[in-house]
Design an enzyme around this catalytic site. Structure first.
Site, PDB file in Angstrom:
ATOM      1  N   ARG A   1       0.711  -1.035  -0.036  1.00 11.78           N
ATOM      2  CA  ARG A   1       0.236   0.323  -0.096  1.00 11.78           C
ATOM      3  C   ARG A   1       0.982   1.715   0.168  1.00 11.78           C
ATOM      4  NH1 ARG A   1      -1.648  -3.522   3.667  1.00 11.78           N
ATOM      5  NH2 ARG A   1      -4.049  -4.253   3.670  1.00 11.78           N
TER       6      ARG A   1
ATOM      7  N   LYS B   1      -1.219  -2.220   8.452  1.00 10.41           N
ATOM      8  CA  LYS B   1      -2.844  -1.898   8.890  1.00 10.41           C
ATOM      9  C   LYS B   1      -2.442  -2.458  10.298  1.00 10.41           C
ATOM     10  CE  LYS B   1      -5.630  -0.797   5.560  1.00 10.41           C
ATOM     11  NZ  LYS B   1      -7.359  -1.178   5.002  1.00 10.41           N
TER      12      LYS B   1
ATOM     13  N   HIS C   1      -2.762   2.690  -6.452  1.00 11.41           N
ATOM     14  CA  HIS C   1      -3.297   1.366  -5.855  1.00 11.41           C
ATOM     15  C   HIS C   1      -3.342   0.732  -6.936  1.00 11.41           C
ATOM     16  CE1 HIS C   1      -5.410  -0.160  -1.495  1.00 11.41           C
ATOM     17  NE2 HIS C   1      -6.300  -0.701  -2.895  1.00 11.41           N
TER      18      HIS C   1
ATOM     19  N   ARG D   1      -1.147  -1.955  -7.352  1.00  6.72           N
ATOM     20  CA  ARG D   1      -1.094  -2.720  -6.210  1.00  6.72           C
ATOM     21  C   ARG D   1      -2.300  -3.648  -6.603  1.00  6.72           C
ATOM     22  NH1 ARG D   1      -1.421  -4.249  -1.027  1.00  6.72           N
ATOM     23  NH2 ARG D   1      -3.620  -4.852   0.258  1.00  6.72           N
TER      24      ARG D   1
ATOM     25  N   HIS E   1      -3.773  -8.603   3.243  1.00  3.69           N
ATOM     26  CA  HIS E   1      -4.887  -8.741   2.888  1.00  3.69           C
ATOM     27  C   HIS E   1      -5.275  -9.730   4.293  1.00  3.69           C
ATOM     28  CE1 HIS E   1      -6.269  -8.317  -1.192  1.00  3.69           C
ATOM     29  NE2 HIS E   1      -5.939  -7.251  -0.663  1.00  3.69           N
TER      30      HIS E   1
ATOM     31  N   TYR F   1      -9.514 -10.595  -7.205  1.00  3.30           N
ATOM     32  CA  TYR F   1      -8.926 -10.736  -8.102  1.00  3.30           C
ATOM     33  C   TYR F   1      -8.829 -11.625  -9.074  1.00  3.30           C
ATOM     34  CZ  TYR F   1      -6.764  -6.867  -5.767  1.00  3.30           C
ATOM     35  OH  TYR F   1      -6.003  -5.571  -4.924  1.00  3.30           O
TER      36      TYR F   1
END
Length: 301
Positions: free
Chosen positions: A148, A172, A242, A245, A268, A277
């Site tokens: 990210r 995150k 993004h 990504r 994730h 995806y």
């Protein structure tokens, strides 16, 4: 109460300054709409929140927000009331009776693999000088690792281990993961680190990517760099970090990479976020089938 909640997000949840600011803004906007001070949040009910959502999704084009944006605001408010409930300021979370607006599913945008790689290879042979080398390296790292943009701006020099060919990424929730570096990306990073060591005067600065003033790079600048660089390459799709990504994940799937492996590489939390995806790959398979199979429906012409 709002400021206490923001401190909680910073110190205990380890949210970024940008995320905390967004939460504060969204919650403050709701309290202003409700005309309720933060010390009287126990008066908030689900009907009031629904009225706020309706106002955000209102008919006036200048003020209408997308369902995705409204859901982000509701997520901030839900987190706020969960915190208040844990602290004993309210007895229940009024968001439990509020249905979030439905979001239309959109397939992730990605770049053509050959076009992107040809462009990156061309830039590697033509661009010199610190800024150009840095900009190319940013593109290569985003595409080569799938990280990210906030993870990229937080990178420190000591996060790069060329001996083990890995990059340590802090994602995150302050979760860390290690992403392997290809031989190609290793050479790109070696070239950048050499240019960086010549450019930087402040030897105390450990940030990997630096501005022209020698300070650690920031998210907005990365967006501007990516947009400008990809515009030069003639890319007409949405030009953002993004999308690089998304391209990372889609191209891996197109080369039969394991979905669980891609999930770990991208950081994730669950496989559902990665499975989006597979739709792109499925569309590609449909196109191949339609073109090649003798019993497939053919377009007239």
């Amino acid at each position: 109460m709002l400021e206490d909640f923001c401190k909680y997000l910073q110190t205990e949840k380890r949210y970024s300054e940008h995320t905390v600011k967004a939460y504060r803004t969204d919650i403050a906007a709701f309290l202003e709409f409700a005309e309720i001070p933060s010390d009287k949040v126990s008066e908030v009910n689900s009907q009031l929140i629904r009225a706020w959502v309706s106002s955000l999704l209102g008919a006036k084009k200048r003020t209408t927000l997308s369902a995705r944006s409204v859901n982000r605001k509701l997520a901030a408010l839900r987190s706020f009331f969960n915190y208040l409930r844990r602290e004993g300021f309210v007895q229940h979370n009024p968001l439990t009776k509020v249905t979030a607006p439905k979001i239309r599913k959109q397939l992730p945008t990605f770049f053509n693999e050959d076009k992107l790689n040809n462009y990156l290879n061309e830039k590697a042979t033509t661009d010199n000088g610190y800024d150009n080398i840095r900009n190319l390296t940013i593109l290569e790292v985003l595409y080569g690792t799938g990280m990210r943009v906030a993870e990229l701006t937080a990178l420190q020099c000591y996060d790069i281990d060329l001996s083990s060919k890995t990059i340590k990424v802090t994602g995150k929730g302050n979760k860390q993961r290690y992403i392997p570096i290809s031989l190609h990306l290793e050479k790109v990073l070696e070239n950048y680190l050499s240019a960086r060591s010549e450019f930087i005067e402040n030897r105390q600065e450990s940030g990997l990517f630096l501005t022209s003033k020698g300070k650690q790079i920031y998210v907005k600048l990365v967006y501007l760099i990516v947009r400008a660089q990809l515009s030069k390459g003639g890319f007409t799709e949405k030009r953002s970090p993004h999308v690089l990504r998304h391209s990372f994940a889609t191209h891996l799937l197109n080369h039969n990479a394991d979905l669980n492996g891609i999930k770990e590489l991208m950081g994730h939390a669950n496989l559902g976020a990665t499975q989006v995806y597979t739709h792109n790959s499925f569309q590609k398979m449909k196109a191949i089938y339609k073109k090649a199979h003798p019993h497939a429906d053919k377009e007239e012409g």
